[in-house]
Motif scaffolding. Sequence first.
Motif, mmCIF file in Angstrom:
data_model
loop_
_atom_site.group_PDB
_atom_site.id
_atom_site.type_symbol
_atom_site.label_atom_id
_atom_site.label_comp_id
_atom_site.label_asym_id
_atom_site.label_seq_id
_atom_site.Cartn_x
_atom_site.Cartn_y
_atom_site.Cartn_z
ATOM 1 N N GLY A 432 0.796 -1.215 0.000
ATOM 2 C CA GLY A 432 0.000 0.000 0.000
ATOM 3 C C GLY A 432 0.828 1.263 0.000
ATOM 4 O O GLY A 432 0.427 2.279 0.564
ATOM 5 N N GLY A 433 1.992 1.234 -0.630
ATOM 6 C CA GLY A 433 2.851 2.409 -0.678
ATOM 7 C C GLY A 433 3.921 2.418 0.387
ATOM 8 O O GLY A 433 4.816 3.258 0.363
ATOM 9 N N LEU A 434 3.862 1.483 1.334
ATOM 10 C CA LEU A 434 4.859 1.395 2.399
ATOM 11 C C LEU A 434 5.798 0.235 2.100
ATOM 12 O O LEU A 434 5.358 -0.891 1.877
ATOM 13 N N ILE A 435 7.099 0.495 2.089
ATOM 14 C CA ILE A 435 8.079 -0.539 1.795
ATOM 15 C C ILE A 435 8.358 -1.345 3.056
ATOM 16 O O ILE A 435 8.743 -0.798 4.089
ATOM 17 N N THR A 436 8.150 -2.653 2.985
ATOM 18 C CA THR A 436 8.420 -3.529 4.121
ATOM 19 C C THR A 436 9.465 -4.561 3.733
ATOM 20 O O THR A 436 9.574 -4.949 2.572
ATOM 21 N N GLY A 437 10.233 -5.005 4.722
ATOM 22 C CA GLY A 437 11.248 -6.028 4.508
ATOM 23 C C GLY A 437 11.040 -7.176 5.475
ATOM 24 O O GLY A 437 11.112 -6.991 6.693
ATOM 25 N N ASP A 438 10.776 -8.359 4.951
ATOM 26 C CA ASP A 438 10.430 -9.540 5.739
ATOM 27 C C ASP A 438 11.664 -10.438 5.858
ATOM 28 O O ASP A 438 12.194 -10.909 4.859
ATOM 29 N N CYS A 439 12.109 -10.677 7.094
ATOM 30 C CA CYS A 439 13.296 -11.507 7.332
ATOM 31 C C CYS A 439 12.940 -12.872 7.914
ATOM 32 O O CYS A 439 13.816 -13.560 8.450
ATOM 33 N N ARG A 440 11.687 -13.273 7.843
ATOM 34 C CA ARG A 440 11.331 -14.603 8.342
ATOM 35 C C ARG A 440 11.974 -15.676 7.464
ATOM 36 O O ARG A 440 12.160 -15.483 6.276
ATOM 37 N N ASP A 441 12.279 -16.809 8.080
ATOM 38 C CA ASP A 441 12.835 -17.909 7.301
ATOM 39 C C ASP A 441 12.579 -19.221 8.008
ATOM 40 O O ASP A 441 12.422 -19.268 9.221
ATOM 41 N N GLY A 442 12.520 -20.289 7.229
ATOM 42 C CA GLY A 442 12.398 -21.624 7.785
ATOM 43 C C GLY A 442 11.342 -21.710 8.859
ATOM 44 O O GLY A 442 10.222 -21.225 8.721
ATOM 45 N N ALA A 443 11.710 -22.336 9.965
ATOM 46 C CA ALA A 443 10.790 -22.460 11.091
ATOM 47 C C ALA A 443 10.920 -21.284 12.046
ATOM 48 O O ALA A 443 10.333 -21.277 13.112
ATOM 49 N N GLY A 444 11.709 -20.282 11.671
ATOM 50 C CA GLY A 444 11.992 -19.185 12.585
ATOM 51 C C GLY A 444 10.889 -18.167 12.716
ATOM 52 O O GLY A 444 10.826 -17.438 13.686
ATOM 53 N N ASN A 445 9.996 -18.075 11.740
ATOM 54 C CA ASN A 445 8.873 -17.147 11.729
ATOM 55 C C ASN A 445 9.224 -15.764 12.275
ATOM 56 O O ASN A 445 10.275 -15.226 11.953
ATOM 57 N N MET A 446 8.359 -15.161 13.102
ATOM 58 C CA MET A 446 8.582 -13.786 13.545
ATOM 59 C C MET A 446 9.757 -13.655 14.509
ATOM 60 O O MET A 446 10.293 -12.564 14.685
#
Length: 679
Positions: A432-446
């Motif tokens: 929605g116009g906001l840049i987000t960066g997701d670092c979740r991986d594998g079973a590590g989730n949040m």
Amino acid sequence: MDRKALGQQHFTGPMMQLSESLKGTIQEQDWPEFNPEPIVHYYQSMIAESLPELIEQSLDDTDIADLEPDQVQCFGLLVLRDMFRRFHKRLRPNEADSSWVDPLFSQIAAKHDLPSEALVDDGKPYDVKDLNAPWAGSLGALMGLPGGELVRAQGKALQSVQKQTAAATPAKPAAAAKPATPMLDDEDEVEYRRGGFFSSAPPWMVSSLVHGLVLLMLALVTLDPVQIAKNVLTVTPTDEAGQEMEEFSLEQIEPDSMEEEMIEEPVVSPPTTVQAVEAIEVETPDAVLMVGTEMPDMIDAIAPMDSLTQSLTAAMEATTEFSARSTDMKKELLKKYGGSEATEAAVTKALEWFQRHQLPNGAWNLHHNIACGNKCGNPGDEKAKDSFNGATALAILPFLGAGQTHRQGKYKSVVQRGLMFIAGNMKVKNQGGLITGDCRDGAGNMYSHGLCAIVLCEAYAMTKDPALAKPAQAALNFIAMSQHKTGGGWRYSPGQEGDTSVVGWMVMALKSGHMGHLVVPPNTVRGASLFLDRVSADNGVYYGYTSPAKKPSMTAVGLLCRMYLGWDKENPSLQKGVDYLAKIGLNKNDAYHNYYSAQVLRQYGGPHWDAFNKNMSEWLVDSQESTGHAAGSWHFKSGHTGGRGGRLAITSLCTMTLEVYYRHLPLYADKAAEDDFPL
């Protein structure tokens, strides 16, 4: 008053008030289809770049001092309304015409007591082709700005909106694609660029307006307003420690399935002398599970925000909150809070262990035997093999805590490769116009994301490296977007109701971002406080995992969050909670509990900290592996942390526990070392 203060008072302040009114009035309309993206691009180009530059060139100090709030706000209202009129279809795709625009701006004008006659015009978009257009002369006179340059600024800003939002606009017949008033021709834009007019804005106002822009975006596209609710659940605490969820819950395991053991063991005195450890070269394993390390094209992915972030970085002043990690300050704090040569030697040995277990691509893994051929033993379980991001963050945090960055220190190449791995594996999105960066991986989730966000924010705050500004801010934006909209917490997946363990890492990430002068939305912080209210017992003395309870580790997490969220030292609930943690003391079977308790007790200080520190420091120094390939690491029975995270996770927590003396400046010194969150 200097020019910076004049600009902040007479331009930035009134413009920020107008921005808040715009945000609030739009939220009041209940327009679910509203698209704020055109506002972002216009605000960036006109309000945060071109207009301040024009003021800088055209007005002297006396002129700026003569600006009145109603002049600035009336000016801002009119240029914003022009943008809304032109792009009404992109702002509200379901509306056939722009008839909703003028009533909206009349409401905003009324909130600022601006004269209604100031908004009267012919209802047509401004002509941005004629440098002598009448609208520019009258509008420029409001603030003493040259009309011709104002035409150029407005035209350039509108052109930016047109280009940046074109991809999101449904295709139309060719005849309808042209706006009512033509934008600038390419040759006009080239001429403006040649003149150097659209250079970066002056630093006296950039930071505040940039923060305002991102906060505006977060408010319009993310969380529902946080409702301040009082905890109505009643819990009667007992002296039983109870069952507790520990850190590194990389799968959904309920707290009732785990036990917390409190075993007393004899305290062993530290060695009287410490041998120096020589630098060790990194070993390359015969077989390594490889993960790609190419950096994503951050410039393209964050293009709408690129110049904005650069301006923010350029305008920042030096940060002092992490200065405790500098060599001189570290020595002073070690002496003051009970550290020693032995504790520092243990930290050094741990960093060398981490160095030996870094993979060729810059990452670490909780299943660390892939780096050393299982020479150390005690890796995390099989499900941890995919948690590269979380493991890499856990490995880098002790380096940063010791003052080692990618720009200075013995291990700068180690830290740099780890940071590149985290940034390179970030999943960048435009939400929605906001840049987000997701670092979740594998079973590590949040969990993985929170740890990576702390690393990026700390590394940026310590170095002010512009290359880290965007990934760090994007990671914070993802935290804000992932918060539960009514409960205020975080758990395994974005939007899920929270648990205290995950919330602890998220609050630390937000605090690190705040200390680095990145944008942290006040609503997100208030939501975290609301969550803590809902899982606390005895008026905030004790904390549970997902509901009010009296659990030692969760109480340590909750109290540390409360400290960073603004509780003062005289708070009765904090005092009682500190007494409770001091009574429990060191837990030789729970590295996670010790990590959080050490921070709470050290920040609070006094006899409780002195007693805890003596037991903690002596035991950690003595229990560290001293021989073989595992030298410098720790491993002991540590509940879910030790089972899932293995030797690497426990070594990270133990190392950071021994860095507690200087990792952060004291919260309760004579002068607060770290600013409060923006509540």
